[in-house]
Design a protein around this motif. Structure first.
Motif, short mmCIF file in Angstrom:
data_model
loop_
_atom_site.label_atom_id
_atom_site.label_comp_id
_atom_site.label_asym_id
_atom_site.label_seq_id
_atom_site.Cartn_x
_atom_site.Cartn_y
_atom_site.Cartn_z
N MET A 1 7.27 7.00 6.86
CA MET A 1 7.04 7.26 5.47
C MET A 1 8.19 8.03 4.85
N LYS A 2 8.80 8.94 5.63
CA LYS A 2 9.94 9.69 5.12
C LYS A 2 11.09 8.75 4.75
N LYS A 3 11.26 7.71 5.56
CA LYS A 3 12.32 6.73 5.29
C LYS A 3 12.12 6.11 3.91
N TYR A 4 10.89 5.73 3.60
CA TYR A 4 10.62 5.10 2.31
C TYR A 4 10.79 6.07 1.16
N THR A 5 10.47 7.34 1.38
CA THR A 5 10.68 8.35 0.35
C THR A 5 12.17 8.46 0.05
N ARG A 6 13.01 8.45 1.07
CA ARG A 6 14.46 8.51 0.87
C ARG A 6 14.94 7.29 0.08
N ILE A 7 14.41 6.11 0.41
CA ILE A 7 14.80 4.89 -0.29
C ILE A 7 14.42 4.98 -1.76
N ARG A 8 13.20 5.42 -2.04
CA ARG A 8 12.77 5.55 -3.44
C ARG A 8 13.66 6.53 -4.20
N LYS A 9 14.01 7.65 -3.56
CA LYS A 9 14.87 8.64 -4.21
C LYS A 9 16.25 8.06 -4.50
N LYS A 10 16.79 7.30 -3.56
CA LYS A 10 18.10 6.67 -3.78
C LYS A 10 18.04 5.67 -4.92
N CYS A 11 16.96 4.90 -4.98
CA CYS A 11 16.81 3.93 -6.07
C CYS A 11 16.71 4.65 -7.41
N TRP A 12 15.90 5.71 -7.48
CA TRP A 12 15.76 6.46 -8.72
C TRP A 12 17.10 7.08 -9.12
N ALA A 13 17.81 7.64 -8.17
CA ALA A 13 19.11 8.25 -8.46
C ALA A 13 20.10 7.21 -8.99
N SER A 14 19.97 5.96 -8.54
CA SER A 14 20.90 4.93 -9.00
C SER A 14 20.78 4.66 -10.49
N LEU A 15 19.63 5.01 -11.07
CA LEU A 15 19.47 4.86 -12.53
C LEU A 15 20.41 5.77 -13.31
N TRP A 16 20.87 6.82 -12.66
CA TRP A 16 21.67 7.83 -13.35
C TRP A 16 23.11 7.83 -12.88
N SER A 17 23.54 6.76 -12.24
CA SER A 17 24.95 6.63 -11.86
C SER A 17 25.77 6.40 -13.13
N PRO A 18 27.05 6.75 -13.13
CA PRO A 18 27.89 6.52 -14.31
C PRO A 18 27.88 5.06 -14.76
N ARG A 19 27.89 4.16 -13.82
CA ARG A 19 27.88 2.73 -14.15
C ARG A 19 26.60 2.33 -14.88
N ALA A 20 25.43 2.79 -14.37
CA ALA A 20 24.15 2.45 -14.99
C ALA A 20 24.04 3.06 -16.38
N ILE A 21 24.47 4.31 -16.53
CA ILE A 21 24.42 4.97 -17.84
C ILE A 21 25.32 4.23 -18.83
N HIS A 22 26.51 3.87 -18.41
CA HIS A 22 27.45 3.12 -19.26
C HIS A 22 26.85 1.76 -19.67
N TYR A 23 26.25 1.06 -18.74
CA TYR A 23 25.64 -0.23 -19.04
C TYR A 23 24.56 -0.08 -20.11
N ARG A 24 23.66 0.90 -19.92
CA ARG A 24 22.58 1.10 -20.90
C ARG A 24 23.14 1.44 -22.27
N ALA A 25 24.16 2.27 -22.31
CA ALA A 25 24.76 2.64 -23.59
C ALA A 25 25.35 1.42 -24.28
N ASN A 26 26.03 0.56 -23.53
CA ASN A 26 26.63 -0.66 -24.10
C ASN A 26 25.58 -1.67 -24.55
N GLN A 27 24.42 -1.67 -23.89
CA GLN A 27 23.36 -2.61 -24.23
C GLN A 27 22.38 -2.07 -25.26
N GLY A 28 22.52 -0.79 -25.62
CA GLY A 28 21.66 -0.19 -26.62
C GLY A 28 20.29 0.23 -26.10
N PHE A 29 20.16 0.46 -24.81
CA PHE A 29 18.88 0.92 -24.25
C PHE A 29 18.73 2.41 -24.46
#
Length: 170
Positions: A1-29
């Motif tokens: 279960m700890k493994k899956y918690t780490r995976i979920r945290k990594k996925c959530w953190a990926s929402l806030w990467s510079p690339r993801a933030i830049h994409y959302r800004a360019n798309q108007g999200f």
């Protein structure tokens, strides 16, 4: 279960990467509308895997199924990296019409003088009949459209991973 918690945290953190933030800004999200779904899917057992065609795509024969299989994951078959065992089975009962074994490591993959073929491949004739029956049911489900079906076998059962219309028929 700890493994899956780490995976979920990594996925959530990926929402806030510079690339993801830049994409959302360019798309108007709006940042407040950002959401994420994480799906963890168990891998199907895969003692043997392969591809089945509910019509023989090489001969265009509508009364035959072509089944390819090899031990392990089916990715090597799909990518054309190995030569699998191959069965031609009769519709509608799945009886084996012809079996062509895969060459074993170090063997020439052609019929040559002195080449001895093994008696059976990675599936038994009964398993081929069972698989053929499932494949024909899948074809029927899709309105009789010939199907290209990826499958695996493990723990005593067949698993169906994907089905799509055969695109190479004329």
């Amino acid at each position: 279960m700890k493994k899956y918690t780490r995976i979920r945290k990594k996925c959530w953190a990926s929402l806030w990467s510079p690339r993801a933030i830049h994409y959302r800004a360019n798309q108007g999200f709006e940042e407040s509308g950002v959401a994420l779904a994480v799906i963890l899917q168990e891998m199907a057992p895969h003692e043997v895997s392969g591809v089945a065609f509910t019509v023989n795509p090489l001969a265009g024969e509508a009364n035959e199924l072509m089944i390819n299989g090899a031990p392990g994951l089916g990715e090597a078959i799909v990518q054309g990296e190995i030569i699998p065992d191959q069965w031609l089975a009769r519709k509608p009962d799945g009886a084996v019409l012809r079996f062509t074994p895969a060459p074993k490591p170090g063997q020439i993959p052609a019929v040559t003088a002195g080449y001895k073929r093994p008696l059976r491949g990675c599936l038994t004739s009964l398993q081929i009949r069972e698989l053929a029956g499932y494949c024909l049911s899948i074809e029927k489900h899709f309105g009789g459209t010939p199907q290209d079906i990826e499958w695996s076998y493990g723990d005593g059962a067949f698993y169906f991973l994907q089905s799509r219309p055969i695109t190479t028929l004329q």
